[in-house]
Design a protein around this motif. Structure first.
Motif, PDB file in Angstrom:
ATOM      1  N   TRP A   1      -3.574   3.098 -10.196  1.00  0.00           N
ATOM      2  CA  TRP A   1      -2.262   3.630  -9.811  1.00  0.00           C
ATOM      3  C   TRP A   1      -1.152   2.982 -10.646  1.00  0.00           C
ATOM      4  O   TRP A   1      -0.279   3.659 -11.187  1.00  0.00           O
ATOM      5  CB  TRP A   1      -2.011   3.395  -8.315  1.00  0.00           C
ATOM      6  CG  TRP A   1      -0.815   4.116  -7.781  1.00  0.00           C
ATOM      7  CD1 TRP A   1      -0.801   5.356  -7.210  1.00  0.00           C
ATOM      8  CD2 TRP A   1       0.543   3.660  -7.782  1.00  0.00           C
ATOM      9  NE1 TRP A   1       0.489   5.692  -6.859  1.00  0.00           N
ATOM     10  CE2 TRP A   1       1.335   4.678  -7.202  1.00  0.00           C
ATOM     11  CE3 TRP A   1       1.168   2.495  -8.228  1.00  0.00           C
ATOM     12  CZ2 TRP A   1       2.716   4.565  -7.036  1.00  0.00           C
ATOM     13  CZ3 TRP A   1       2.551   2.386  -8.076  1.00  0.00           C
ATOM     14  CH2 TRP A   1       3.303   3.411  -7.483  1.00  0.00           C
TER      15      TRP A   1
ATOM     16  N   LEU B   1      -5.716   0.575  -6.834  1.00  0.00           N
ATOM     17  CA  LEU B   1      -4.338   0.120  -7.064  1.00  0.00           C
ATOM     18  C   LEU B   1      -4.078  -0.137  -8.549  1.00  0.00           C
ATOM     19  O   LEU B   1      -3.013   0.200  -9.070  1.00  0.00           O
ATOM     20  CB  LEU B   1      -4.052  -1.146  -6.245  1.00  0.00           C
ATOM     21  CG  LEU B   1      -3.955  -0.940  -4.726  1.00  0.00           C
ATOM     22  CD1 LEU B   1      -3.804  -2.284  -4.016  1.00  0.00           C
ATOM     23  CD2 LEU B   1      -2.794  -0.009  -4.359  1.00  0.00           C
TER      24      LEU B   1
ATOM     25  N   ARG C   1      -0.047   9.891  -8.700  1.00  0.00           N
ATOM     26  CA  ARG C   1      -0.460  10.472  -7.419  1.00  0.00           C
ATOM     27  C   ARG C   1      -1.970  10.616  -7.405  1.00  0.00           C
ATOM     28  O   ARG C   1      -2.530  11.469  -8.098  1.00  0.00           O
ATOM     29  CB  ARG C   1       0.190  11.836  -7.242  1.00  0.00           C
ATOM     30  CG  ARG C   1       1.714  11.691  -7.197  1.00  0.00           C
ATOM     31  CD  ARG C   1       2.344  12.732  -6.327  1.00  0.00           C
ATOM     32  NE  ARG C   1       2.290  14.045  -6.967  1.00  0.00           N
ATOM     33  CZ  ARG C   1       2.398  15.179  -6.311  1.00  0.00           C
ATOM     34  NH1 ARG C   1       2.512  15.183  -5.004  1.00  0.00           N
ATOM     35  NH2 ARG C   1       2.370  16.313  -6.961  1.00  0.00           N
TER      36      ARG C   1
ATOM     37  N   LYS D   1       3.336   0.514  -2.831  1.00  0.00           N
ATOM     38  CA  LYS D   1       2.531   0.023  -3.950  1.00  0.00           C
ATOM     39  C   LYS D   1       3.320  -0.835  -4.924  1.00  0.00           C
ATOM     40  O   LYS D   1       3.241  -0.684  -6.138  1.00  0.00           O
ATOM     41  CB  LYS D   1       1.841   1.178  -4.689  1.00  0.00           C
ATOM     42  CG  LYS D   1       0.963   2.020  -3.764  1.00  0.00           C
ATOM     43  CD  LYS D   1       0.176   3.057  -4.530  1.00  0.00           C
ATOM     44  CE  LYS D   1      -0.500   4.047  -3.625  1.00  0.00           C
ATOM     45  NZ  LYS D   1       0.447   4.883  -2.847  1.00  0.00           N
TER      46      LYS D   1
ATOM     47  N   GLY E   1      -0.643   2.130   5.565  1.00  0.00           N
ATOM     48  CA  GLY E   1      -0.736   1.873   4.127  1.00  0.00           C
ATOM     49  C   GLY E   1      -0.806   3.147   3.322  1.00  0.00           C
ATOM     50  O   GLY E   1       0.045   4.023   3.455  1.00  0.00           O
ATOM     51  N   THR E   2      -1.859   3.291   2.497  1.00  0.00           N
ATOM     52  CA  THR E   2      -1.955   4.466   1.627  1.00  0.00           C
ATOM     53  C   THR E   2      -2.154   5.751   2.440  1.00  0.00           C
ATOM     54  O   THR E   2      -1.875   6.835   1.952  1.00  0.00           O
ATOM     55  CB  THR E   2      -3.126   4.329   0.626  1.00  0.00           C
ATOM     56  OG1 THR E   2      -4.256   3.811   1.313  1.00  0.00           O
ATOM     57  CG2 THR E   2      -2.760   3.401  -0.514  1.00  0.00           C
ATOM     58  N   SER E   3      -2.680   5.613   3.642  1.00  0.00           N
ATOM     59  CA  SER E   3      -2.747   6.740   4.565  1.00  0.00           C
ATOM     60  C   SER E   3      -3.464   7.958   3.973  1.00  0.00           C
ATOM     61  O   SER E   3      -2.988   9.077   4.060  1.00  0.00           O
ATOM     62  CB  SER E   3      -1.304   7.098   4.956  1.00  0.00           C
ATOM     63  OG  SER E   3      -1.295   7.927   6.056  1.00  0.00           O
ATOM     64  N   ILE E   4      -4.580   7.705   3.355  1.00  0.00           N
ATOM     65  CA  ILE E   4      -5.368   8.784   2.768  1.00  0.00           C
ATOM     66  C   ILE E   4      -6.291   9.333   3.865  1.00  0.00           C
ATOM     67  O   ILE E   4      -6.988   8.564   4.525  1.00  0.00           O
ATOM     68  CB  ILE E   4      -6.185   8.244   1.571  1.00  0.00           C
ATOM     69  CG1 ILE E   4      -5.217   7.850   0.438  1.00  0.00           C
ATOM     70  CG2 ILE E   4      -7.222   9.245   1.087  1.00  0.00           C
ATOM     71  CD1 ILE E   4      -5.847   7.066  -0.673  1.00  0.00           C
TER      72      ILE E   4
ATOM     73  N   PHE F   1      -8.070   2.271   3.107  1.00  0.00           N
ATOM     74  CA  PHE F   1      -7.486   3.468   2.480  1.00  0.00           C
ATOM     75  C   PHE F   1      -6.890   4.424   3.521  1.00  0.00           C
ATOM     76  O   PHE F   1      -5.897   5.080   3.272  1.00  0.00           O
ATOM     77  CB  PHE F   1      -8.542   4.261   1.702  1.00  0.00           C
ATOM     78  CG  PHE F   1      -8.892   3.676   0.349  1.00  0.00           C
ATOM     79  CD1 PHE F   1      -7.903   3.320  -0.561  1.00  0.00           C
ATOM     80  CD2 PHE F   1     -10.227   3.527  -0.032  1.00  0.00           C
ATOM     81  CE1 PHE F   1      -8.223   2.816  -1.813  1.00  0.00           C
ATOM     82  CE2 PHE F   1     -10.555   3.013  -1.279  1.00  0.00           C
ATOM     83  CZ  PHE F   1      -9.557   2.655  -2.173  1.00  0.00           C
TER      84      PHE F   1
ATOM     85  N   TYR G   1       0.808  -1.222   0.000  1.00  0.00           N
ATOM     86  CA  TYR G   1       0.000   0.000   0.000  1.00  0.00           C
ATOM     87  C   TYR G   1       0.838   1.267   0.000  1.00  0.00           C
ATOM     88  O   TYR G   1       0.557   2.200  -0.732  1.00  0.00           O
ATOM     89  CB  TYR G   1      -0.935   0.024   1.210  1.00  0.00           C
ATOM     90  CG  TYR G   1      -2.080  -0.957   1.117  1.00  0.00           C
ATOM     91  CD1 TYR G   1      -2.990  -0.906   0.061  1.00  0.00           C
ATOM     92  CD2 TYR G   1      -2.257  -1.933   2.091  1.00  0.00           C
ATOM     93  CE1 TYR G   1      -4.048  -1.811  -0.021  1.00  0.00           C
ATOM     94  CE2 TYR G   1      -3.315  -2.836   2.021  1.00  0.00           C
ATOM     95  CZ  TYR G   1      -4.199  -2.767   0.965  1.00  0.00           C
ATOM     96  OH  TYR G   1      -5.241  -3.645   0.896  1.00  0.00           O
ATOM     97  N   LYS G   2       1.844   1.319   0.857  1.00  0.00           N
ATOM     98  CA  LYS G   2       2.642   2.547   0.918  1.00  0.00           C
ATOM     99  C   LYS G   2       3.529   2.635  -0.323  1.00  0.00           C
ATOM    100  O   LYS G   2       3.483   3.606  -1.064  1.00  0.00           O
ATOM    101  CB  LYS G   2       3.478   2.576   2.201  1.00  0.00           C
ATOM    102  CG  LYS G   2       3.695   3.995   2.678  1.00  0.00           C
ATOM    103  CD  LYS G   2       4.250   4.080   4.077  1.00  0.00           C
ATOM    104  CE  LYS G   2       3.388   5.000   4.902  1.00  0.00           C
ATOM    105  NZ  LYS G   2       3.090   4.656   6.206  1.00  0.00           N
TER     106      LYS G   2
END
Ligand code: SAH
Ligand code: SF4
Length: 344
Positions: free
Chosen positions: A142, A139, A154, A38, A185-188, A180, A35-36
Motif C-alpha cells: 500500500w 501495508l 486502493r 495507514k 482498521g482496514t475493515s475489509i 484485516f 490501519y484506517k
C-alpha cells in the motif's frame, strides 16, 4: 526483540493496554492511525495519552517488510520481493483492475506440499509467516502504491495465493484475517478475502467455526485421484472425496460460491474425458471454475496447452452450466503469475 504492533488483533491490543493500566480506547486510535489512515510510523499521534504512546513506542515495533525488489509488468502488475527481519524473502503481487488492486499474499516461506507443477513447491518449507508479516506485505505494498502510483492506493481484495499453503499455517492466517476485517482498521469484508488451498483437511475442518465467511478456493486440477496424486502429493493422504465432503459442509452466503481452480497442463489433464469428469463432479455444487493455463517456469517438464484446447475444455464445461472463467495470465513478463513465485 520487540513484539510487532501488527501482531495484535484489536481485542488483544485493548487487553494489552488494560493490563498495563492504560486506557483501552488507545486501541481505537492506534488502529485508526495505522490501519484506517495507514500512516507511517510516528512517535507522536494526536489525541493519544502520553503514557500510552510512550509504552507503545518503547515496547512495540512498527517495522514492515523491506522492499528488496519491485518488478512492474507491462500490464501494471507489480511483483514485490520482501525481505523479512531474519533475511528470508517472500513475494507478493499486486494485480490491477481499473486503478484498484487485488493483492496476492504469501503465507509461508516456501511450501511443504511439493506440488509437482509449482515453482514454490520446489523450494520446500522454510518456515511459517507470522500474522504481522502477512499484514506487513499488504501495508508495505500500500505504501509503495501511495508513493509510486499516487491516487491508486486502493487494495480492495486479498487472495492467499502467493507462496505457501495457507491452511498449513492456519493460526497466523486466521489472525491476519481477523486484523484485516476489523471494523476499527482496514475493515475489509470477509467476502473480499479468498484463501486458496491444495486441500489440507486439518485446516478445512476448522474453516466453518474459525474463519466463516471467507471465500474458499480449492486447487482441484483433476477429478481423478490418480492424476491428482501425481500433481498434489497430499492428495494421497487427503483424497479428493474427503476434501469435498468437508468443503460441502462449509455454509455459504447467498450468491457465494466455492472457486475450483483447475490448472490446464498439456496432455495431462486437458482432454475431453477430464473436462467431463470435472463437469460431473461439480455440477451439483455451488461452484465456479477458474481455468488456469499452466505457467511454465525454468526446469519444469509440463507444458501449457494450445489456446484451442483451452477453449474446447471450457466449451465442454459450459454444457454443464457451471460458471467458468479462463484466468488470463497477468504479469507473466516478470514471473509474477501463479506458481511462478520462488525466492530461493
Ligand atoms: N498453496 C495454495 C495457494 C498458493 S498456490 C494452493 O495450492 O492452492 C495458488 C494457485 O496457483 C494454486 O491454484 C496453484 O495450483 C496455482 N499454481 C501453482 N503453480 C502454477 C503454475 N506453474 N502455473 C499456474 N498456476 C499454478
Ligand atoms: Fe504449495 Fe500451493 Fe505450490 Fe502446492 S501449489 S506446492 S500447496 S504453494
Amino acid at each position: 526483540m520487540k513484539k510487532s504492533f501488527f501482531q495484535f488483533t484489536f481485542l488483544e491490543l485493548q487487553e494489552l493496554l488494560s493490563s498495563k493500566g492504560l486506557n483501552s480506547s488507545g486501541a481505537n486510535l492506534l488502529y485508526n492511525w495505522y490501519y484506517k489512515k495507514k500512516n507511517a510510523y510516528s512517535k507522536e499521534i494526536q489525541d493519544i495519552a502520553k503514557s500510552t504512546l510512550s509504552f507503545i513506542n518503547e515496547n512495540l515495533s512498527f517495522s514492515l517488510p523491506k522492499v528488496a525488489m519491485v518488478q512492474e509488468a507491462n500490464d501494471r502488475t507489480v511483483k514485490f520481493l520482501f525481505e523479512l527481519e531474519d533475511g528470508n524473502k517472500v513475494e507478493s503481487v499486486l494485480i490491477p483492475f481499473h486503478k484498484k488492486y487485488s493483492i496476492c499474499l504469501s503465507s509461508q516461506v516456501g511450501c511443504a506440499m511439493k506440488c509437482s507443477f509449482c515453482f514454490t513447491g520446489k523450494q520446500g518449507l522454510k518456515r511459517n509467516l507470522k500474522a504481522y508479516e502477512i499484514i506487513g506485505q499488504f501495508l508495505a505494498a500500500w505504501h509503495w502504491l501511495k508513493e509510486n502510483r499516487p491516487g491508486e492506493e486502493r487494495i480492495l481484495n486479498i487472495v492467499f495465493m502467493g507462496q505457501g499453503e495457507p491452511l498449513h499455517n492456519f493460526d497466523e492466517v486466521k489472525k491476519a484475517c481477523d486484523i484485516f476485517t476489523s471494523q476499527y482498521g482496514t475493515s475489509i469484508g470477509h467476502q473480499k478475502i479468498t484463501i486458496s488451498t491444495s486441500g489440507y483437511i486439518p485446516g478445512l475442518k476448522r474453516w466453518k467455526d474459525e474463519i466463516p465467511g471467507v471465500n474458499l478456493a480449492l486447487s482441484l486440477h483433476s477429478a481423478f485421484d490418480e492424476i491428482r496424486n501425481e500433481l498434489i502429493p497430499i492428495n494421497q493422504r487427503y483424497p479428493l472425496e474427503e476434501v469435498l465432503e468437508y468443503i460441502d459442509n462449509i455454509p455459504l452466503r447467498y450468491k457465494q460460491f466455492v472457486t475450483y481452480e483447475y490448472l490446464l497442463i498439456k496432455d495431462l489433464n486437458d482432454g475431453e474425458r477430464d473436462a467431463r469428469a470435472l463437469g460431473n463432479l461439480l455440477q451439483n455444487r455451488r461452484a465456479l471454475i477458474n481455468l488456469i493455463p499452466f505457467n511454465e517456469f525454468p526446469g519444469t517438464q509440463y507444458k501449457r496447452p494450445k489456446e484451442d484446447n483451452i477453449l474446447n475444455f471450457k466449451e465442454i464445461l459450459d454444457t454443464y452450466s457451471i460458471p467458468t472463467l479462463v484466468r488470463t495470465t497477468k504479469g507473466d513478463d516478470v514471473l509474477a503469475a501463479c506458481g511462478q513465485l520462488n525466492t530461493k
